[in-house]
Design a protein around this motif. Structure first.
Motif, PDB file in Angstrom:
ATOM      1  N   LEU A 280      64.803 131.633  82.525  1.00 44.55           N
ATOM      2  CA  LEU A 280      63.939 131.572  83.701  1.00 44.55           C
ATOM      3  C   LEU A 280      64.061 132.853  84.526  1.00 44.55           C
ATOM      4  CD1 LEU A 280      62.090 130.084  85.700  1.00 44.55           C
ATOM      5  CD2 LEU A 280      64.151 129.042  86.693  1.00 44.55           C
ATOM      6  N   ILE A 281      65.285 133.350  84.677  1.00 44.32           N
ATOM      7  CA  ILE A 281      65.496 134.593  85.435  1.00 44.32           C
ATOM      8  C   ILE A 281      64.753 135.749  84.764  1.00 44.32           C
ATOM      9  CG2 ILE A 281      67.207 136.293  86.186  1.00 44.32           C
ATOM     10  CD1 ILE A 281      69.231 133.978  86.354  1.00 44.32           C
ATOM     11  N   ARG A 282      64.875 135.844  83.452  1.00 43.05           N
ATOM     12  CA  ARG A 282      64.218 136.943  82.736  1.00 43.05           C
ATOM     13  C   ARG A 282      62.686 136.841  82.843  1.00 43.05           C
ATOM     14  NH1 ARG A 282      68.620 138.943  79.976  1.00 43.05           N
ATOM     15  NH2 ARG A 282      70.158 137.381  79.369  1.00 43.05           N
ATOM     16  N   THR A 283      62.201 135.612  82.751  1.00 39.30           N
ATOM     17  CA  THR A 283      60.754 135.398  82.865  1.00 39.30           C
ATOM     18  C   THR A 283      60.253 135.793  84.248  1.00 39.30           C
ATOM     19  OG1 THR A 283      60.826 133.587  81.270  1.00 39.30           O
ATOM     20  CG2 THR A 283      58.914 133.674  82.744  1.00 39.30           C
ATOM     21  N   GLN A 284      60.985 135.395  85.274  1.00 39.37           N
ATOM     22  CA  GLN A 284      60.594 135.732  86.643  1.00 39.37           C
ATOM     23  C   GLN A 284      60.685 137.238  86.885  1.00 39.37           C
ATOM     24  OE1 GLN A 284      59.318 133.762  89.094  1.00 39.37           O
ATOM     25  NE2 GLN A 284      59.226 132.202  87.491  1.00 39.37           N
ATOM     26  N   LEU A 285      61.702 137.870  86.318  1.00 39.77           N
ATOM     27  CA  LEU A 285      61.850 139.316  86.467  1.00 39.77           C
ATOM     28  C   LEU A 285      60.649 140.034  85.872  1.00 39.77           C
ATOM     29  CD1 LEU A 285      63.496 141.862  87.147  1.00 39.77           C
ATOM     30  CD2 LEU A 285      64.642 141.593  84.923  1.00 39.77           C
ATOM     31  N   ARG A 286      60.270 139.659  84.647  1.00 38.01           N
ATOM     32  CA  ARG A 286      59.097 140.288  84.011  1.00 38.01           C
ATOM     33  C   ARG A 286      57.838 140.052  84.831  1.00 38.01           C
ATOM     34  NH1 ARG A 286      61.629 138.352  79.186  1.00 38.01           N
ATOM     35  NH2 ARG A 286      60.390 136.426  79.271  1.00 38.01           N
TER      36      ARG A 286
ATOM     37  N   LEU B 199      57.462 139.344  88.052  1.00 33.98           N
ATOM     38  CA  LEU B 199      57.481 140.053  89.334  1.00 33.98           C
ATOM     39  C   LEU B 199      57.255 141.554  89.135  1.00 33.98           C
ATOM     40  CD1 LEU B 199      60.501 138.133  90.872  1.00 33.98           C
ATOM     41  CD2 LEU B 199      58.183 138.141  91.811  1.00 33.98           C
ATOM     42  N   ARG B 200      57.862 142.102  88.080  1.00 31.83           N
ATOM     43  CA  ARG B 200      57.688 143.538  87.817  1.00 31.83           C
ATOM     44  C   ARG B 200      56.234 143.853  87.478  1.00 31.83           C
ATOM     45  NH1 ARG B 200      57.124 146.177  83.374  1.00 31.83           N
ATOM     46  NH2 ARG B 200      57.913 144.519  82.003  1.00 31.83           N
ATOM     47  N   VAL B 201      55.631 143.029  86.604  1.00 28.11           N
ATOM     48  CA  VAL B 201      54.238 143.250  86.203  1.00 28.11           C
ATOM     49  C   VAL B 201      53.305 143.081  87.399  1.00 28.11           C
ATOM     50  CG1 VAL B 201      52.347 142.340  84.801  1.00 28.11           C
ATOM     51  CG2 VAL B 201      54.620 142.630  83.795  1.00 28.11           C
ATOM     52  N   ASN B 202      53.556 142.057  88.221  1.00 32.24           N
ATOM     53  CA  ASN B 202      52.717 141.845  89.408  1.00 32.24           C
ATOM     54  C   ASN B 202      52.811 143.007  90.384  1.00 32.24           C
ATOM     55  OD1 ASN B 202      51.888 139.409  88.409  1.00 32.24           O
ATOM     56  ND2 ASN B 202      53.134 138.141  89.776  1.00 32.24           N
ATOM     57  N   ALA B 203      53.961 143.687  90.381  1.00 33.03           N
ATOM     58  CA  ALA B 203      54.136 144.855  91.246  1.00 33.03           C
ATOM     59  C   ALA B 203      53.546 146.114  90.626  1.00 33.03           C
ATOM     60  CB  ALA B 203      55.623 145.065  91.531  1.00 33.03           C
ATOM     61  N   GLU B 204      52.973 145.952  89.421  1.00 28.85           N
ATOM     62  CA  GLU B 204      52.325 147.059  88.701  1.00 28.85           C
ATOM     63  C   GLU B 204      53.302 148.196  88.430  1.00 28.85           C
ATOM     64  OE1 GLU B 204      48.826 148.099  90.915  1.00 28.85           O
ATOM     65  OE2 GLU B 204      47.757 146.283  90.295  1.00 28.85           O
ATOM     66  N   LEU B 205      54.502 147.810  87.982  1.00 21.27           N
ATOM     67  CA  LEU B 205      55.535 148.788  87.652  1.00 21.27           C
ATOM     68  C   LEU B 205      55.843 148.696  86.165  1.00 21.27           C
ATOM     69  CD1 LEU B 205      58.047 148.159  90.599  1.00 21.27           C
ATOM     70  CD2 LEU B 205      56.622 150.202  90.278  1.00 21.27           C
ATOM     71  N   SER B 206      55.865 149.850  85.493  1.00 21.38           N
ATOM     72  CA  SER B 206      56.314 149.877  84.108  1.00 21.38           C
ATOM     73  C   SER B 206      57.832 149.710  84.088  1.00 21.38           C
ATOM     74  CB  SER B 206      55.935 151.208  83.455  1.00 21.38           C
ATOM     75  OG  SER B 206      56.700 152.270  84.027  1.00 21.38           O
TER      76      SER B 206
ATOM     77  N   SER C 244      64.303 146.924  79.614  1.00 13.34           N
ATOM     78  CA  SER C 244      63.741 146.191  78.485  1.00 13.34           C
ATOM     79  C   SER C 244      64.785 145.269  77.866  1.00 13.34           C
ATOM     80  CB  SER C 244      63.226 147.172  77.427  1.00 13.34           C
ATOM     81  OG  SER C 244      62.781 146.471  76.279  1.00 13.34           O
ATOM     82  N   ALA C 245      66.015 145.767  77.711  1.00 14.38           N
ATOM     83  CA  ALA C 245      67.082 144.967  77.106  1.00 14.38           C
ATOM     84  C   ALA C 245      67.412 143.743  77.961  1.00 14.38           C
ATOM     85  CB  ALA C 245      68.321 145.831  76.909  1.00 14.38           C
ATOM     86  N   VAL C 246      67.395 143.906  79.278  1.00 13.31           N
ATOM     87  CA  VAL C 246      67.642 142.770  80.171  1.00 13.31           C
ATOM     88  C   VAL C 246      66.534 141.739  80.012  1.00 13.31           C
ATOM     89  CG1 VAL C 246      67.764 142.025  82.579  1.00 13.31           C
ATOM     90  CG2 VAL C 246      69.000 144.074  81.847  1.00 13.31           C
ATOM     91  N   GLU C 247      65.282 142.208  80.039  1.00 19.34           N
ATOM     92  CA  GLU C 247      64.151 141.286  79.967  1.00 19.34           C
ATOM     93  C   GLU C 247      64.073 140.553  78.623  1.00 19.34           C
ATOM     94  OE1 GLU C 247      61.119 143.543  83.101  1.00 19.34           O
ATOM     95  OE2 GLU C 247      60.580 143.398  80.976  1.00 19.34           O
TER      96      GLU C 247
ATOM     97  N   LYS D 231      70.392 142.108  92.238  1.00 19.06           N
ATOM     98  CA  LYS D 231      70.353 142.347  93.684  1.00 19.06           C
ATOM     99  C   LYS D 231      69.393 143.495  94.001  1.00 19.06           C
ATOM    100  CE  LYS D 231      73.416 143.270  97.646  1.00 19.06           C
ATOM    101  NZ  LYS D 231      72.783 144.490  98.136  1.00 19.06           N
ATOM    102  N   ARG D 232      69.479 144.570  93.219  1.00 20.33           N
ATOM    103  CA  ARG D 232      68.559 145.696  93.428  1.00 20.33           C
ATOM    104  C   ARG D 232      67.123 145.293  93.107  1.00 20.33           C
ATOM    105  NH1 ARG D 232      72.448 150.127  90.416  1.00 20.33           N
ATOM    106  NH2 ARG D 232      73.717 150.701  92.237  1.00 20.33           N
ATOM    107  N   ALA D 233      66.957 144.476  92.061  1.00 21.36           N
ATOM    108  CA  ALA D 233      65.618 144.011  91.689  1.00 21.36           C
ATOM    109  C   ALA D 233      65.015 143.176  92.815  1.00 21.36           C
ATOM    110  CB  ALA D 233      65.682 143.201  90.395  1.00 21.36           C
ATOM    111  N   ASP D 234      65.806 142.320  93.424  1.00 20.92           N
ATOM    112  CA  ASP D 234      65.324 141.520  94.560  1.00 20.92           C
ATOM    113  C   ASP D 234      64.859 142.421  95.697  1.00 20.92           C
ATOM    114  OD1 ASP D 234      65.527 138.842  93.729  1.00 20.92           O
ATOM    115  OD2 ASP D 234      67.661 138.754  94.190  1.00 20.92           O
TER     116      ASP D 234
END
Length: 267
Positions: free
Chosen positions: A9-15, A17-24, A40-43, A55-58
């Motif tokens: 769930l964390i990995r899914t939310q991370l992907r 949120l990143r895509v919604n922020a329009e960040l590669s 990429s490895a984390v996701e 924490k930085r991602a948040d």
């Protein structure tokens, strides 16, 4: 081992949120001080979830702490089955009563003291030490709630004085933290002086939690982990032993004076 449903769930939310922020992955990696390949490895689940990374991602994604909160859930899910009932009782407690004959109670430990205590188990890897440390520090957040539980802790004077020269800096920091904690109206720390040579508490540490319903739950620590206690007669015994232990301890102000005396004796 990670709790897979929560971790995924964390990995899914991370992907998401990143895509919604329009960040590669490369752009996001620069913002959180990771490479694009590491992101990429984390996701993809090829790299363990990391508290500092999340924490930085948040912060970068302005999530309000969502990802780190989910990680805390995953860490709770990884706790041994015997510990989970107590974690829930502690989390929802209105009152906590804690006695430990050999250590500062976990809810009042500094990060450095807690790390030293956990690291004393030489069967743990450095990574496992840090995971256990993170969980212990997270547990302390109950004391910072808008309506925190009333915590009363009883410790032994020799626990404060057990410090060789190399450990005194860490122990001075720990005792100073205890003194600061006592300034908060919902926390009391009482010290049983050395001259009290024998009492019932020396048989072992225990903690009691009182919930919103007025019922009590106990927790006993031992070498192989711990045991939650909810049978009426067993809880009654622990409550009686608590009263006995508490009666041997110094009042709040005298306990603080003793803690300060220990620190001054080293300087």
């Amino acid at each position: 081992m990670e709790a897979e449903p929560t971790s995924e769930l964390i990995r899914t939310q991370l992907r998401r949120l990143r895509v919604n922020a329009e960040l590669s992955q490369e752009e996001f990696g620069k913002l959180v001080h990771y490479s694009g390949s590491q992101v990429s490895a984390v996701e993809l689940g090829q790299r363990p979830l990391d508290r500092l990374f999340l924490k930085r991602a948040d912060e970068v994604l302005n999530t309000g702490g969502l990802l780190t909160s989910l990680l805390k859930m995953a860490e709770r899910d990884r706790q041994p089955s015997w510990f989970r009932p107590w974690l829930e009782a502690e989390r929802t407690a209105r009152q906590l009563r804690c006695y430990h004959p050999t250590l500062i109670p976990g809810l009042l430990q500094t990060e450095n003291y807690a790390r030293a205590v956990i690291r004393a188990d030489d069967m743990l890897s450095d990574g496992e030490v840090e995971k256990r440390l993170a969980v212990r520090m997270d547990r302390q957040s109950i004391l910072d709630q808008s309506q925190p539980p009333k915590l009363v802790a009883v410790i032994e004077e020799p626990v404060l004085r057990r410090a060789d020269e190399g450990f005194r800096g860490l122990m001075t920091q720990q005792i100073a933290h205890l003194v600061d904690c006592v300034e908060r109206s919902h926390i009391s720390v009482h010290v049983i002086p050395t001259e009290i040579s024998s009492h019932v508490g020396l048989a072992g540490p225990f903690t009691l939690a009182r919930g919103d319903d007025g019922g009590w739950v106990g927790y006993l620590e031992h070498q192989l982990g711990g045991t939650s206690v909810d049978k009426g007669e067993d809880v009654a015994i622990l409550l009686a032993r608590w009263e006995s232990v508490r009666s041997e301890a110094l009042p709040r102000r005298q306990s603080v004076e003793l803690m300060k005396e220990v620190m001054s004796s080293w300087s």
